[in-house]
Design an enzyme around this catalytic site. Structure first.
Site, short mmCIF file in Angstrom:
data_model
loop_
_atom_site.label_atom_id
_atom_site.label_comp_id
_atom_site.label_asym_id
_atom_site.label_seq_id
_atom_site.Cartn_x
_atom_site.Cartn_y
_atom_site.Cartn_z
N TYR A 145 -5.82 93.57 67.66
CA TYR A 145 -6.90 93.91 66.71
C TYR A 145 -8.03 92.89 66.82
CZ TYR A 145 -8.93 95.08 62.09
OH TYR A 145 -9.75 95.45 61.06
N ASP A 146 -7.68 91.60 66.72
CA ASP A 146 -8.73 90.56 66.70
C ASP A 146 -9.54 90.58 68.00
OD1 ASP A 146 -7.09 90.01 64.58
OD2 ASP A 146 -6.91 87.87 64.95
N VAL A 187 -2.24 93.41 51.25
CA VAL A 187 -1.73 92.69 50.09
C VAL A 187 -2.06 93.39 48.77
CG1 VAL A 187 -3.72 91.09 49.89
CG2 VAL A 187 -1.45 90.38 49.17
N VAL A 188 -3.27 93.92 48.62
CA VAL A 188 -3.62 94.51 47.32
C VAL A 188 -2.75 95.73 47.05
CG1 VAL A 188 -5.46 95.60 45.98
CG2 VAL A 188 -5.98 93.61 47.38
N ASN A 190 0.17 96.51 48.49
CA ASN A 190 1.58 96.09 48.35
C ASN A 190 1.87 95.59 46.94
OD1 ASN A 190 2.49 96.62 50.90
ND2 ASN A 190 3.12 94.54 51.35
N PHE A 191 1.05 94.66 46.46
CA PHE A 191 1.33 94.04 45.15
C PHE A 191 1.26 95.08 44.03
CE2 PHE A 191 0.14 89.33 46.24
CZ PHE A 191 1.19 89.29 47.14
N ARG A 211 -7.89 84.62 50.27
CA ARG A 211 -8.69 85.74 50.74
C ARG A 211 -9.76 85.99 49.67
NH1 ARG A 211 -5.83 84.77 54.42
NH2 ARG A 211 -4.70 86.19 55.81
N PRO A 274 -4.15 83.86 58.79
CA PRO A 274 -5.19 82.87 58.49
C PRO A 274 -4.94 82.17 57.15
CG PRO A 274 -6.18 84.91 59.25
CD PRO A 274 -4.73 85.20 59.03
P1 NAD Z 1 -7.89 102.99 57.52
O1 NAD Z 1 -6.68 102.76 58.35
O2 NAD Z 1 -7.71 103.55 56.16
O3 NAD Z 1 -8.94 103.90 58.29
C1 NAD Z 1 -9.05 103.95 59.67
C2 NAD Z 1 -9.21 105.41 60.07
O4 NAD Z 1 -9.39 105.50 61.47
C3 NAD Z 1 -7.98 106.24 59.71
O5 NAD Z 1 -8.37 107.43 59.09
C4 NAD Z 1 -7.34 106.50 61.07
O6 NAD Z 1 -6.58 107.69 61.09
C5 NAD Z 1 -8.55 106.52 61.98
N1 NAD Z 1 -8.25 106.20 63.37
C6 NAD Z 1 -7.51 105.17 63.86
N2 NAD Z 1 -7.51 105.18 65.19
C7 NAD Z 1 -8.26 106.25 65.57
C8 NAD Z 1 -8.65 106.79 66.83
N3 NAD Z 1 -8.23 106.24 67.97
N4 NAD Z 1 -9.44 107.89 66.84
C9 NAD Z 1 -9.85 108.47 65.69
N5 NAD Z 1 -9.52 108.00 64.48
C10 NAD Z 1 -8.75 106.90 64.42
O7 NAD Z 1 -8.64 101.58 57.44
P2 NAD Z 1 -9.94 101.16 56.64
O8 NAD Z 1 -9.56 100.03 55.75
O9 NAD Z 1 -10.63 102.32 56.07
O10 NAD Z 1 -10.81 100.53 57.82
C11 NAD Z 1 -11.90 101.23 58.41
C12 NAD Z 1 -12.59 100.32 59.41
O11 NAD Z 1 -13.07 99.14 58.76
C13 NAD Z 1 -11.68 99.85 60.54
O12 NAD Z 1 -12.41 99.85 61.74
C14 NAD Z 1 -11.33 98.44 60.16
O13 NAD Z 1 -11.06 97.65 61.29
C15 NAD Z 1 -12.57 97.99 59.42
N6 NAD Z 1 -12.26 96.91 58.47
C16 NAD Z 1 -11.62 97.18 57.31
C17 NAD Z 1 -11.31 96.13 56.44
C18 NAD Z 1 -10.62 96.36 55.13
O14 NAD Z 1 -10.36 95.38 54.41
N7 NAD Z 1 -10.31 97.57 54.71
C19 NAD Z 1 -11.67 94.83 56.78
C20 NAD Z 1 -12.30 94.60 58.00
C21 NAD Z 1 -12.63 95.65 58.83
N1 UDP Z 2 0.50 89.11 51.96
C1 UDP Z 2 1.53 88.77 51.08
N2 UDP Z 2 2.38 89.74 50.69
C2 UDP Z 2 2.28 91.03 51.09
C3 UDP Z 2 1.23 91.37 51.97
C4 UDP Z 2 0.36 90.38 52.40
O1 UDP Z 2 1.66 87.60 50.68
O2 UDP Z 2 3.11 91.84 50.67
C5 UDP Z 2 -0.45 88.07 52.37
C6 UDP Z 2 -0.64 87.96 53.89
O3 UDP Z 2 0.32 87.09 54.45
C7 UDP Z 2 -2.05 87.39 53.97
C8 UDP Z 2 -2.76 87.99 52.76
O4 UDP Z 2 -1.72 88.42 51.87
O5 UDP Z 2 -2.03 85.99 53.83
C9 UDP Z 2 -3.66 89.17 53.10
O6 UDP Z 2 -2.91 90.08 53.89
P1 UDP Z 2 -3.44 91.50 54.34
O7 UDP Z 2 -2.40 92.07 55.24
O8 UDP Z 2 -3.86 92.29 53.17
O9 UDP Z 2 -4.78 91.22 55.14
P2 UDP Z 2 -5.25 90.13 56.22
O10 UDP Z 2 -6.37 89.47 55.54
O11 UDP Z 2 -4.14 89.17 56.52
O12 UDP Z 2 -5.62 90.96 57.37
#
Ligand code: NAD
Ligand code: UDP
Length: 313
Positions: A145-146, A187-188, A190-191, A211, A274
């Site tokens: 991912y990263d 985390v949100v 899950n909790f 976070r 992180p």
């Molecule tokens: P999510 O998993 O709910 O949404 C991702 C969507 O993309 C899903 O509907 C999934 O089915 C679709 N998808 C995955 N792979 C695909 C592919 N190959 N082709 C077509 N569709 C595909 O996640 P989200 O939280 O809504 O995240 C949306 C975007 O925002 C992502 O790119 C994610 O990396 C980015 N993002 C989200 C967060 C966050 O905290 N939610 C933080 C940083 C970045």
């Molecule tokens: N985390 C936790 N319990 C859970 C899920 C997540 O303590 O049940 C922690 C996780 O180790 C991280 C933070 O919550 O430090 C945020 O995790 P999340 O997977 O939501 O997102 P991240 O920012 O790590 O991508």
């Protein structure tokens, strides 16, 4: 002017809220999703809207349509899901971006990339400004991912330099709200799910890691503002709420707000988790005239209500 806007990942958490907003603004929306983590439930209420079109498609394969703007959100976002098939996660970030950038290039339309705070890895600079290059392990479990998202940013800037594509790169920090998946391991969700079911709250590590949590409506507003900037604005721009919490504080807040009897239990910290994360959002303030309006306690209210109704508890 009414536009046709492509939202990849439109069936997911952020994408479904964005589709809703774009329709409200009077646009036509093509929501493209392979439904790996997204769900039709998230967009069922939009299916009857005359401006809404749903396409089941994987962005790892080319897609052509006559669109006026592209939001590229498709990618699993939670560690559990992006590590399930890590090769496909990298393909989605890299091949998916190439396909969507190709479409933007051919159509000469703006394309916004949903990048992530994960590109900073386990940061040694705090809070993180956009100028920080990050501290990322390239061979660990989070790397699909990263590094996928880092390579996607590279592709965006190379398409800009080579083909003058109108790119908009935003680095999203932890965002939460209704329509997160109950089982997506973030985390949100899950909790809240654990607290509502009276199960143990799983705190990874000591819970001292931090976070900063942004509510979905604030994020969507920023995404739309970013898309509407002039062609010279490429980003990257951090988007998130800069108020930082320890994960233990979050656990305690969720327990209190759900009036739960759950107890906190400790689990090992996942690899490369992180230690700290907090966005420096001064650039978003200057360029988008944006800052988050919803504080964590406030945003948790509708989020908890959503999970209550989803779980029937
Ligand atoms: P999510 O998993 O709910 O949404 C991702 C969507 O993309 C899903 O509907 C999934 O089915 C679709 N998808 C995955 N792979 C695909 C592919 N190959 N082709 C077509 N569709 C595909 O996640 P989200 O939280 O809504 O995240 C949306 C975007 O925002 C992502 O790119 C994610 O990396 C980015 N993002 C989200 C967060 C966050 O905290 N939610 C933080 C940083 C970045
Ligand atoms: N985390 C936790 N319990 C859970 C899920 C997540 O303590 O049940 C922690 C996780 O180790 C991280 C933070 O919550 O430090 C945020 O995790 P999340 O997977 O939501 O997102 P991240 O920012 O790590 O991508």
């Amino acid at each position: 002017m009414r536009k046709t806007i492509l939202v990849t990942g439109g069936g997911g958490f952020i994408g479904s809220h964005l589709c809703e907003r774009l329709l409200l603004d009077g646009n036509d929306v093509i929501c493209l999703d392979n439904f790996f983590t997204g769900s039709k439930d998230n967009i069922r209420h939009l299916l009857s809207h005359e401006g809404f079109e749903l396409v089941r498609h994987d962005i790892c394969f080319p897609y052509y349509a006559e669109v006026d703007a592209i939001y590229n959100l498709a990618c699993p976002a939670s560690p559990v899901h992006y590590q399930y098939n890590p090769v496909h996660t990298t393909k989605t970030c890299v091949m998916g971006s190439i396909n969507m950038l190709g479409l933007a290039k051919r159509r000469r339309v703006p394309i916004l990339q949903a990048s992530t705070s994960e590109i900073y890895g386990d940061p040694v600079v705090h809070p993180q400004p956009e100028s920080y290059w990050g501290n990322v392990n390239c061979i660990g479990r989070r790397s699909c991912y990263d590094e996928g998202k880092r390579c996607a940013e590279t592709l965006f800037f190379d398409y800009r330099r080579q083909n003058n594509v109108k790119i908009k790169v935003v680095r999203i920090f932890n965002t939460y709200g209704p329509r997160m998946l109950p089982n997506d391991g973030r985390v949100v969700s899950n909790f809240i799910v654990q607290a509502l079911r009276g199960e143990d709250i799983t705190l990874y590590g000591t819970g001292e890691q931090t976070r900063s949590f942004c509510f979905i409506s604030d994020l969507v507003e920023a995404l739309v503002r970013m898309m509407n900037t002039g062609d010279d604005i490429t980003g990257p721009i951090n988007l998130g709420n800069p108020v930082e919490f320890t994960i233990r504080q979050l656990a305690e807040l969720v327990i209190a707000m759900t009036d739960s009897k759950s107890r906190i239990v400790y689990h090992p910290l996942p690899d490369d988790d992180p230690a700290k994360r907090k966005p420096d959002i001064s650039r978003a303030g200057e360029i988008l005239n944006w800052q988050p309006a919803v504080q964590l306690r406030e945003g948790l209210v509708p989020t908890i209500a959503y999970f209550r109704s989803k779980l029937g508890v």
